[in-house]
Motif scaffolding. Structure first.
Motif, PDB file in Angstrom:
ATOM      1  N   LYS A  16       0.830  -1.204   0.000  1.00 36.89           N
ATOM      2  CA  LYS A  16       0.000   0.000   0.000  1.00 36.89           C
ATOM      3  C   LYS A  16       0.865   1.254   0.000  1.00 36.89           C
ATOM      4  O   LYS A  16       1.811   1.369   0.782  1.00 36.89           O
ATOM      5  CB  LYS A  16      -0.907  -0.017   1.233  1.00 36.89           C
ATOM      6  N   ARG A  31      -2.195  -4.912  -2.865  1.00 34.02           N
ATOM      7  CA  ARG A  31      -2.301  -4.318  -1.529  1.00 34.02           C
ATOM      8  C   ARG A  31      -2.424  -5.383  -0.437  1.00 34.02           C
ATOM      9  O   ARG A  31      -3.247  -5.277   0.473  1.00 34.02           O
ATOM     10  CB  ARG A  31      -3.477  -3.339  -1.477  1.00 34.02           C
ATOM     11  N   MET A  36       1.221  -3.653   3.932  1.00 34.42           N
ATOM     12  CA  MET A  36       1.205  -2.218   4.219  1.00 34.42           C
ATOM     13  C   MET A  36       2.040  -1.936   5.457  1.00 34.42           C
ATOM     14  O   MET A  36       2.275  -2.820   6.288  1.00 34.42           O
ATOM     15  CB  MET A  36      -0.220  -1.702   4.429  1.00 34.42           C
ATOM     16  N   THR A  63       0.362   5.649   5.318  1.00 31.79           N
ATOM     17  CA  THR A  63       0.341   5.767   3.864  1.00 31.79           C
ATOM     18  C   THR A  63       1.214   6.932   3.404  1.00 31.79           C
ATOM     19  O   THR A  63       1.778   7.670   4.210  1.00 31.79           O
ATOM     20  CB  THR A  63      -1.091   5.994   3.332  1.00 31.79           C
TER      21      THR A  63
END
Length: 368
Positions: free
Chosen positions: A13, A34, A37, A47
């Motif tokens: 991600k 994805r 992450m 993010t």
């Protein structure tokens, strides 16, 4: 003919995507999309909204082997089998589920680069995440839905309106189509690509991530393309949409050049069409006083942008007038609001969507 022009997956991600010629649809999206992450130690997601440099990381994945590189001297390889077997609490946008944590050496690699303690997480063999609207549909680490469709003609229309050079990768789509009219996708409800049927569930609401250059990982000027999109893709609540979120009804394979068949249509969402405010040829200088600090400002940039340029940090998530985290109290002066939702009750305004008309004084809500 409407067909697929590009296919992308994003194994980690917020990191760079991988272009594919063929992709297999799975329960939570394309295979390997994805599935990893970065997170805080408590499991809350991280993010490129907070750390734009994540967009510079290149990834590749072959079976269970994952390769990540930032430069010729900063790279790491690991296997998904190395992740912990225990399911640990994880959170994305208030959605709570579980995932598995990478080994210490992997977490140390990313922590050293980001200068903070982070963990890399894997969705695991079985997806445990569900969303309220579609509780029967598994979701990976995507923001909310398994697939994102972009229309190349819609992007070209936006580029024609936008003063900054854009890259369609800024919108991080999975399926990019060609051959349709601009924003024709707004009126689609169900489509078929190859052997797979997709339901289009909602337009994709966009955030600050779209304003970050896909190559340099630096923000574009004047909060573009959100600043341009707000004039023709904002709804009554000020949400800015571009692209369509989808879920797949069945597993199958799709490929570049596959035909898009429209099975069912729907009434397109209504957007408020406005004209950009008249911009004066010369910048007018002003002052912005925030609590105990006064900085030199202007009448062209948003309050949030100008504070950031002077190392004054306000909390934010979207930078497009949606999340409300950059709310401040206007004590003195006047502002120009870029959206109707930028002006709240009790003199509260959204710093990301307001431009000073002259000298202003603002305070944080807790003081106001």
């Amino acid at each position: 003919m409407i067909s697929i022009d590009q296919i992308y997956i994003y194994p980690i991600k917020s990191m760079q995507g991988i272009p594919l010629t063929t992709a297999n649809t799975g329960d939570g999206g394309f295979a390997h999309d994805r599935i990893l992450m970065l997170s805080e130690p408590d499991g809350s997601f991280i993010t490129a909204r907070q750390y734009p440099e994540l967009l510079k990381f290149k990834t590749s994945i072959v079976k269970n082997e994952v390769y990540v590189s930032l430069s010729s001297t900063k790279m790491i390889k690991f296997n998904l089998d190395e992740f912990s077997l225990s399911n640990e609490p994880t959170e994305i946008w208030g959605n709570h589920f579980t995932s598995q944590i990478a080994p210490i050496r992997v977490n140390q690699f990313f922590s050293k680069i980001l200068h903070k303690d982070v963990q890399l997480r894997w969705v695991g063999q079985q997806l445990t995440r569900r969303t309220k609207r579609y509780p029967e549909v598994p979701v990976s680490f995507a923001d909310g839905y398994p697939y994102l469709l972009l229309n190349k003609a819609s992007f070209n229309y936006l580029q024609h309106q936008c003063p900054e050079q854009l890259d369609i990768r800024q919108f991080r789509g999975n399926i990019i189509i060609q051959g349709a009219l601009p924003f024709a996708e707004d009126g689609w409800k169900t489509i078929k690509i190859g052997e797979v049927i997709f339901d289009i569930v909602k337009p994709c609401t966009r955030c600050v991530l779209t304003t970050i250059d896909a190559n340099s990982a630096k923000p574009l000027a004047n909060n573009e393309p959100l600043n341009t999109l707000r004039y023709f893709r904002a709804d009554e609540q000020g949400q800015i949409d571009f692209g369509m979120n989808m879920i797949a009804r069945n597993h199958g394979t799709i490929s570049i050049h596959d035909k898009i068949e429209i099975l069912e249509r729907q009434v397109a969402k209504n957007y408020i069409k406005t004209f950009p405010p008249e911009i004066k040829t010369e910048t007018q200088l002003c002052t912005i006083t925030f609590e105990d600090k006064t900085i030199k400002g202007n009448n062209k940039q948003t309050i949030l942008e100008q504070l950031e340029q002077h190392k004054i940090a306000l909390p934010y998530s979207c930078r497009s007038g949606i999340c409300g985290r950059c709310s401040v109290v206007l004590k003195k002066g006047e502002i120009s609001a870029l959206t109707q939702s930028a002006i709240k009750r009790n003199n509260r305004i959204l710093a990301c969507s307001c431009i000073p008309k002259g000298d202003i004084t603002i305070e944080s809500p807790k003081k106001g």
